[in-house]
Design a protein around this motif. Sequence first.
Motif, PDB file in Angstrom:
ATOM      1  N   ARG A 193     -40.235 -50.807  -9.143  1.00 40.57           N
ATOM      2  CA  ARG A 193     -40.351 -50.066  -7.712  1.00 40.57           C
ATOM      3  C   ARG A 193     -42.156 -50.537  -8.224  1.00 40.57           C
ATOM      4  O   ARG A 193     -42.561 -51.765  -7.488  1.00 40.57           O
ATOM      5  CB  ARG A 193     -40.300 -48.721  -8.062  1.00 40.57           C
ATOM      6  CG  ARG A 193     -41.174 -48.518  -6.421  1.00 40.57           C
ATOM      7  CD  ARG A 193     -41.228 -46.932  -5.498  1.00 40.57           C
ATOM      8  NE  ARG A 193     -39.684 -46.632  -6.519  1.00 40.57           N
ATOM      9  CZ  ARG A 193     -39.002 -46.581  -5.350  1.00 40.57           C
ATOM     10  NH1 ARG A 193     -38.899 -46.923  -3.835  1.00 40.57           N
ATOM     11  NH2 ARG A 193     -37.594 -45.824  -5.376  1.00 40.57           N
ATOM     12  N   THR A 206     -31.420 -42.351   1.584  1.00 41.01           N
ATOM     13  CA  THR A 206     -31.603 -40.713   0.511  1.00 41.01           C
ATOM     14  C   THR A 206     -31.874 -39.357   1.290  1.00 41.01           C
ATOM     15  O   THR A 206     -30.985 -38.468   0.924  1.00 41.01           O
ATOM     16  CB  THR A 206     -33.268 -40.947   0.010  1.00 41.01           C
ATOM     17  OG1 THR A 206     -33.522 -42.118  -0.226  1.00 41.01           O
ATOM     18  CG2 THR A 206     -33.985 -40.229  -0.348  1.00 41.01           C
ATOM     19  N   SER A 218     -38.828 -43.127  -6.765  1.00 41.88           N
ATOM     20  CA  SER A 218     -37.989 -43.492  -8.406  1.00 41.88           C
ATOM     21  C   SER A 218     -38.374 -44.516  -9.237  1.00 41.88           C
ATOM     22  O   SER A 218     -38.556 -45.269  -8.417  1.00 41.88           O
ATOM     23  CB  SER A 218     -36.466 -43.376  -8.206  1.00 41.88           C
ATOM     24  OG  SER A 218     -35.651 -44.274  -6.946  1.00 41.88           O
ATOM     25  N   ARG A 255     -31.108 -41.406 -14.316  1.00 35.11           N
ATOM     26  CA  ARG A 255     -31.801 -40.862 -13.520  1.00 35.11           C
ATOM     27  C   ARG A 255     -33.485 -41.216 -12.716  1.00 35.11           C
ATOM     28  O   ARG A 255     -33.729 -40.661 -12.479  1.00 35.11           O
ATOM     29  CB  ARG A 255     -32.174 -40.124 -14.426  1.00 35.11           C
ATOM     30  CG  ARG A 255     -33.240 -40.388 -16.034  1.00 35.11           C
ATOM     31  CD  ARG A 255     -32.666 -39.860 -17.138  1.00 35.11           C
ATOM     32  NE  ARG A 255     -31.309 -38.905 -17.574  1.00 35.11           N
ATOM     33  CZ  ARG A 255     -31.863 -39.042 -18.486  1.00 35.11           C
ATOM     34  NH1 ARG A 255     -32.341 -38.538 -19.530  1.00 35.11           N
ATOM     35  NH2 ARG A 255     -30.282 -38.963 -18.682  1.00 35.11           N
ATOM     36  N   LEU A 256     -33.087 -43.080 -13.105  1.00 37.18           N
ATOM     37  CA  LEU A 256     -34.619 -43.259 -12.539  1.00 37.18           C
ATOM     38  C   LEU A 256     -33.912 -44.067 -11.024  1.00 37.18           C
ATOM     39  O   LEU A 256     -35.158 -44.711 -10.915  1.00 37.18           O
ATOM     40  CB  LEU A 256     -34.026 -44.611 -13.006  1.00 37.18           C
ATOM     41  CG  LEU A 256     -34.372 -44.610 -14.571  1.00 37.18           C
ATOM     42  CD1 LEU A 256     -34.723 -46.119 -15.929  1.00 37.18           C
ATOM     43  CD2 LEU A 256     -35.860 -43.359 -15.069  1.00 37.18           C
ATOM     44  N   LEU A 257     -32.960 -44.197 -10.985  1.00 39.87           N
ATOM     45  CA  LEU A 257     -33.088 -44.420  -9.426  1.00 39.87           C
ATOM     46  C   LEU A 257     -33.070 -43.112  -7.990  1.00 39.87           C
ATOM     47  O   LEU A 257     -32.612 -42.035  -8.851  1.00 39.87           O
ATOM     48  CB  LEU A 257     -31.458 -45.088  -9.366  1.00 39.87           C
ATOM     49  CG  LEU A 257     -30.935 -46.051 -10.189  1.00 39.87           C
ATOM     50  CD1 LEU A 257     -29.495 -46.664 -10.077  1.00 39.87           C
ATOM     51  CD2 LEU A 257     -31.644 -47.480  -9.782  1.00 39.87           C
ATOM     52  N   PRO A 258     -32.897 -44.065  -6.910  1.00 34.66           N
ATOM     53  CA  PRO A 258     -32.953 -42.900  -5.789  1.00 34.66           C
ATOM     54  C   PRO A 258     -31.986 -41.785  -4.940  1.00 34.66           C
ATOM     55  O   PRO A 258     -30.815 -43.171  -5.537  1.00 34.66           O
ATOM     56  CB  PRO A 258     -33.679 -44.100  -4.902  1.00 34.66           C
ATOM     57  CG  PRO A 258     -32.887 -44.813  -5.096  1.00 34.66           C
ATOM     58  CD  PRO A 258     -33.101 -45.012  -6.591  1.00 34.66           C
ATOM     59  N   ASP A 317     -38.036 -36.117  -9.804  1.00 34.61           N
ATOM     60  CA  ASP A 317     -37.605 -37.650 -10.689  1.00 34.61           C
ATOM     61  C   ASP A 317     -37.650 -37.632 -11.624  1.00 34.61           C
ATOM     62  O   ASP A 317     -37.261 -38.556 -12.699  1.00 34.61           O
ATOM     63  CB  ASP A 317     -39.942 -38.157 -11.085  1.00 34.61           C
ATOM     64  CG  ASP A 317     -40.435 -37.056 -11.443  1.00 34.61           C
ATOM     65  OD1 ASP A 317     -40.884 -37.457 -12.868  1.00 34.61           O
ATOM     66  OD2 ASP A 317     -40.429 -35.540 -11.186  1.00 34.61           O
ATOM     67  N   ARG A 318     -36.752 -36.159 -11.961  1.00 37.32           N
ATOM     68  CA  ARG A 318     -35.887 -36.604 -13.345  1.00 37.32           C
ATOM     69  C   ARG A 318     -34.449 -35.524 -13.206  1.00 37.32           C
ATOM     70  O   ARG A 318     -33.706 -35.446 -13.362  1.00 37.32           O
ATOM     71  CB  ARG A 318     -36.533 -34.543 -13.971  1.00 37.32           C
ATOM     72  CG  ARG A 318     -38.168 -35.029 -15.305  1.00 37.32           C
ATOM     73  CD  ARG A 318     -38.064 -35.710 -16.231  1.00 37.32           C
ATOM     74  NE  ARG A 318     -36.903 -35.730 -17.034  1.00 37.32           N
ATOM     75  CZ  ARG A 318     -37.125 -34.588 -18.276  1.00 37.32           C
ATOM     76  NH1 ARG A 318     -38.253 -34.126 -17.899  1.00 37.32           N
ATOM     77  NH2 ARG A 318     -35.976 -34.486 -18.877  1.00 37.32           N
ATOM     78  N   ARG A 319     -34.071 -35.361 -11.896  1.00 39.75           N
ATOM     79  CA  ARG A 319     -33.095 -35.573 -11.337  1.00 39.75           C
ATOM     80  C   ARG A 319     -31.558 -36.464 -11.812  1.00 39.75           C
ATOM     81  O   ARG A 319     -32.235 -37.802 -11.459  1.00 39.75           O
ATOM     82  CB  ARG A 319     -33.132 -35.277  -9.700  1.00 39.75           C
ATOM     83  CG  ARG A 319     -33.669 -34.183  -9.223  1.00 39.75           C
ATOM     84  CD  ARG A 319     -33.459 -33.013  -7.948  1.00 39.75           C
ATOM     85  NE  ARG A 319     -34.093 -32.014  -7.394  1.00 39.75           N
ATOM     86  CZ  ARG A 319     -34.220 -32.197  -6.314  1.00 39.75           C
ATOM     87  NH1 ARG A 319     -34.105 -33.029  -4.991  1.00 39.75           N
ATOM     88  NH2 ARG A 319     -35.099 -31.036  -6.052  1.00 39.75           N
ATOM     89  N   THR A 320     -30.324 -36.736 -12.264  1.00 40.96           N
ATOM     90  CA  THR A 320     -29.710 -37.228 -11.879  1.00 40.96           C
ATOM     91  C   THR A 320     -29.492 -38.291 -10.696  1.00 40.96           C
ATOM     92  O   THR A 320     -29.259 -37.015  -9.944  1.00 40.96           O
ATOM     93  CB  THR A 320     -28.303 -36.510 -12.549  1.00 40.96           C
ATOM     94  OG1 THR A 320     -28.921 -36.425 -13.912  1.00 40.96           O
ATOM     95  CG2 THR A 320     -27.368 -38.130 -13.678  1.00 40.96           C
ATOM     96  N   ARG A 321     -29.620 -38.890 -10.829  1.00 43.93           N
ATOM     97  CA  ARG A 321     -29.344 -39.756  -9.705  1.00 43.93           C
ATOM     98  C   ARG A 321     -27.495 -40.854  -9.727  1.00 43.93           C
ATOM     99  O   ARG A 321     -27.859 -41.432 -10.081  1.00 43.93           O
ATOM    100  CB  ARG A 321     -30.635 -40.391  -8.568  1.00 43.93           C
ATOM    101  CG  ARG A 321     -31.468 -39.777  -8.901  1.00 43.93           C
ATOM    102  CD  ARG A 321     -33.208 -40.761  -8.819  1.00 43.93           C
ATOM    103  NE  ARG A 321     -33.974 -39.804  -8.380  1.00 43.93           N
ATOM    104  CZ  ARG A 321     -34.990 -39.113  -8.991  1.00 43.93           C
ATOM    105  NH1 ARG A 321     -34.950 -39.598 -10.387  1.00 43.93           N
ATOM    106  NH2 ARG A 321     -36.007 -38.973  -8.979  1.00 43.93           N
TER     107      ARG A 321
END
Length: 430
Positions: free
Chosen positions: A88, A110, A156, A222-225, A423-427
């Motif tokens: 991003r 989202t 993210s 975890r780095l994705l929305p 920002d730490r959630r698994t996406r």
Amino acid sequence: MRLHFETRMIGLAAAWLAILMGGAETAYAQASRRAKKPKPAAKAPSRPRASAGETTVSDSITLRDGTELLGQVIEPSPKGTLIVLARRDWVRANLPDRIEGWEADERAATVAATRQRRERLAAWREERPAAPGPGDRITNWLDRELAESSGPGEPSPLIAVRLGRGDVMTVKQRGETAARALRGAWLLGIADPETTPLATLADAIAGRGLILQGDEPIDLDRLLPPSVEPEARWLLRRAATEALNDEGLRFIRFGSSVLPEPLPGQPPDPSAGAALVGGTIRDVLGVGGPDPLPARLRDVAARGRVGAMVTTIEVAPDLSAVSAESALYYRGSRGWERGPWRTGSLQFGAVPPVVVGAVARDPQVQAVMGFVESIGGGLVSPEMKQRGLIMGTTAGGAVLLARTALVTSLAGVALELESATPDRRTRPKP
């Protein structure tokens, strides 16, 4: 026949206890490094392994207006659509006129994904204990997540850009080696990987301890929305999280016997070895009963869980080798299904003698050996017992290989419980 029967009884009983001896795992790991590593059950990459003279790691997408987007093309993509993962901050710095529209499209998706995720977490929480007990990481994490605002969180690190066929002029994809390096650099947060030479980037990644070789996926969830996730994928993710964090969801299977693994640090149940020997006798005599695994899985479901890890041990008919398979089972709409799995195998005696000696001296192993000798009518020779112990420790090494590989794989699927921040959630993947 009698030699194989009694050696098999001793070996399986010793294996059950040897596997559970935490102190032997370091020696098992040493033996594992000398063994052939099991190949993960992963899809073949769609990219070439490497390209001659490749120096950079980013795919290059030239847009219709001549601007260049650096990132990684995701395969497969919907027909007529190109999905590109990009950092991003890089897009904001290099394509400021484009990112506003791309982020507007992202926000609409989202909102739906966030609502779906929250509903699933709430339903999961209802199946957990009313008050979390000691060590219950999942229930505590769910309470933290549900207590947070359901509004939009921080953007993210990566953005998934969807481009129509008319938006793109040319696409230049790098080889698999470069693609893995870029994913690894994103995961580790290495600065400006898009324009860093491949060799320099590979050295930086190795210095952080990440291994790029092999076929195991480098997961970027975890780095994705957030994105809307199919039910089957969600159940697999929840099952992996439970199997890695909850107690009482791991089992060892020998023939027709399925026994629970004790908790770390908990001494093995002394009756487990006797039960295993009894099951082996029934298997050899062909007096087996119903498969005990469905009953074990029903007990897991009754506790409100959807995941369990089952490690199956197989001894070669000529007793020359032992193999193990660790598999994740998850409960879906059609009942229990077998999910990801990994295997490991060792030749008879591949574990160092020092490990065999340590297992032989354990009081619980000696008790099981005495039980086997008592039902053998005094015909179990020292040679038979030694061969059984070697088989048992070999089985322990094979189990360690398979189970470690599966746990490593599931870690990339499971939800991350360390933090409740957005920002730490698994996406889910796009």
